[in-house]
Design an enzyme around this catalytic site. Structure first.
Site, PDB file in Angstrom:
ATOM      1  N   LYS A 133      -8.303  -5.978   5.522  1.00  6.45           N
ATOM      2  CA  LYS A 133      -7.153  -5.719   4.659  1.00  6.45           C
ATOM      3  C   LYS A 133      -7.381  -6.327   3.291  1.00  6.45           C
ATOM      4  CE  LYS A 133      -2.992  -6.266   6.079  1.00  6.45           C
ATOM      5  NZ  LYS A 133      -2.670  -5.018   5.350  1.00  6.45           N
ATOM      6  N   LYS A 147      -9.037   5.162   8.854  1.00  5.63           N
ATOM      7  CA  LYS A 147      -9.280   3.706   8.916  1.00  5.63           C
ATOM      8  C   LYS A 147      -9.952   3.285  10.214  1.00  5.63           C
ATOM      9  CE  LYS A 147      -6.547   3.887   5.230  1.00  5.63           C
ATOM     10  NZ  LYS A 147      -5.448   2.990   4.992  1.00  5.63           N
ATOM     11  N   THR A 185       0.848   3.706   2.833  1.00  2.00           N
ATOM     12  CA  THR A 185       1.329   4.092   4.176  1.00  2.00           C
ATOM     13  C   THR A 185       2.678   3.443   4.468  1.00  2.00           C
ATOM     14  OG1 THR A 185      -0.975   4.231   4.912  1.00  2.00           O
ATOM     15  CG2 THR A 185       0.722   4.143   6.636  1.00  2.00           C
ATOM     16  N   GLY A 230      -0.266  -1.864   6.459  1.00  2.00           N
ATOM     17  CA  GLY A 230      -1.388  -0.926   6.531  1.00  2.00           C
ATOM     18  C   GLY A 230      -2.687  -1.687   6.705  1.00  2.00           C
ATOM     19  N   GLU A 234       0.296 -10.875   2.802  1.00  2.00           N
ATOM     20  CA  GLU A 234       0.296 -10.031   4.003  1.00  2.00           C
ATOM     21  C   GLU A 234      -0.011 -10.860   5.243  1.00  2.00           C
ATOM     22  OE1 GLU A 234      -2.579  -7.064   2.881  1.00  2.00           O
ATOM     23  OE2 GLU A 234      -1.021  -5.675   2.217  1.00  2.00           O
ATOM     24  N   GLY A 291      -5.266  -3.463  -1.437  1.00  4.58           N
ATOM     25  CA  GLY A 291      -4.221  -3.534  -2.456  1.00  4.58           C
ATOM     26  C   GLY A 291      -4.078  -4.931  -3.066  1.00  4.58           C
ATOM     27  N   GLY A 294       0.830  -1.210   0.000  1.00  6.25           N
ATOM     28  CA  GLY A 294       0.000   0.000   0.000  1.00  6.25           C
ATOM     29  C   GLY A 294       0.861   1.255   0.000  1.00  6.25           C
TER      30      GLY A 294
HETATM   31  O1  DER Z   1      -4.105  -4.100   0.971  1.00  3.54           O
HETATM   32  C1  DER Z   1      -3.865  -3.766   2.168  1.00  3.54           C
HETATM   33  O2  DER Z   1      -4.362  -4.359   3.157  1.00  3.54           O
HETATM   34  C2  DER Z   1      -3.010  -2.572   2.376  1.00  3.54           C
HETATM   35  O3  DER Z   1      -2.268  -2.651   3.533  1.00  3.54           O
HETATM   36  C3  DER Z   1      -3.789  -1.369   2.188  1.00  3.54           C
HETATM   37  O4  DER Z   1      -5.079  -1.460   1.758  1.00  3.54           O
HETATM   38  C4  DER Z   1      -3.521  -0.121   2.954  1.00  3.54           C
HETATM   39  O5  DER Z   1      -3.275   0.797   1.938  1.00  3.54           O
HETATM   40  P1  DER Z   1      -2.912   2.321   2.209  1.00  3.54           P
HETATM   41  O6  DER Z   1      -1.761   2.320   3.183  1.00  3.54           O
HETATM   42  O7  DER Z   1      -2.511   2.811   0.846  1.00  3.54           O
HETATM   43  O8  DER Z   1      -4.152   2.968   2.747  1.00  3.54           O
END
Ligand code: DER
Length: 254
Positions: free
Chosen positions: A100, A127, A33, A88, A109, A103, A31
């Protein structure tokens, strides 16, 4: 509030509180962050011996672009664990259960998160869903392409209104393919109940009939559908004990 500044603040606080400069292995999520997390690690650590475990192609690119050393998850010596994994999230509730998969990297993950002694979810104020997950995010589910229709039917039977296959936006026409060459189904559900809510619910108030599910129960039900590789709910059932400290003070997830 400036969202990029909020991401950066959460990332810097997470690294300040949870990064171990003497670590051997550190997990790096996917992602946007996470880019701030890697920047903060670069600032804090000069230890060339740390190896960083990516959660997919994008995560590996972030590690390499920062001049850090990647090591593939399946190259980890057997028995080795990660001191910490940073990632993230799309939504986080008060019990630090996470949605989650925004992405489409949720499978790797979760592999990496479960290999770490500590999973640190870095999430800005957007979030924080306080009590109930899926108030605005659907649940991303990684599915074998051949099984998409049967999985969609099973999700509808569990109470999802319109489970849809995620299409490539702009970059690719047709369904998006994950790093495992699978599809993603985004399944909306009614808001998910925390463990505390489930404990206080009256018998018969939960489940497919009501469409109301506890976070952990629904994660298990979805994972059990044949054709599902992984579900984008990270919760205590995965053995993930997430840390929560807030740069805004109080017990807000970082
Ligand atoms: O795919 C995920 O779970 C990522 O960690 C994500 O969605 C967080 O993305 P961001 O940091 O761009 O908000």
């Amino acid at each position: 509030v400036d969202i990029e500044a909020a991401k950066k603040a959460a990332a810097e606080r997470a690294v300040q509180d949870h990064f171990d400069p003497n670590a051997k292995y550190v997990g790096i999520g996917s992602g946007t962050t996470i880019i701030y997390v890697v920047d903060a690690i670069k600032e804090k650590s000069t230890n060339p011996h740390i190896q960083f475990v990516p959660t997919g192609y994008q995560s590996r690119q972030v590690i390499v672009a920062a001049g850090l050393t990647p090591i593939a998850f399946d190259s980890l010596p057997s028995g080795e664990v990660l001191e910490v994994a940073f990632d993230g999230a799309d939504e986080v509730d008060d019990e630090l259960n996470c949605i989650k998969g925004g992405g489409a990297c949720l499978f790797q993950e979760k592999l990496v998160a479960e290999k770490a002694k500590k999973f640190v979810c870095v999430a800005d104020y957007r979030k924080d869903q306080s009590r109930l997950l899926t108030q605005w995010a659907s649940i991303p589910i990684e599915v074998a392409p051949i099984a998409v229709h049967t999985v969609q039917s099973a999700l509808v039977a569990l109470g999802s209104s319109t489970p849809v296959v995620r299409n490539g936006i702009l970059a690719k026409s047709g369904p998006l393919k994950t790093d495992q060459d699978f599809f993603i189904i985004d399944a909306p559900f009614k808001p998910l109940l925390t463990r505390a809510d489930v404990a206080s619910a009256a018998d018969g108030d939960l489940g497919a009939r009501t469409g109301k599910w506890g976070v952990e129960d629904l994660a298990e039900r979805i994972k059990a559908i044949t054709g599902v590789l992984e579900v984008g709910i990270f919760c205590g059932r995965n053995g993930l004990e997430a840390e929560a400290v807030g740069e805004h003070g109080g017990q807000k997830p970082v």
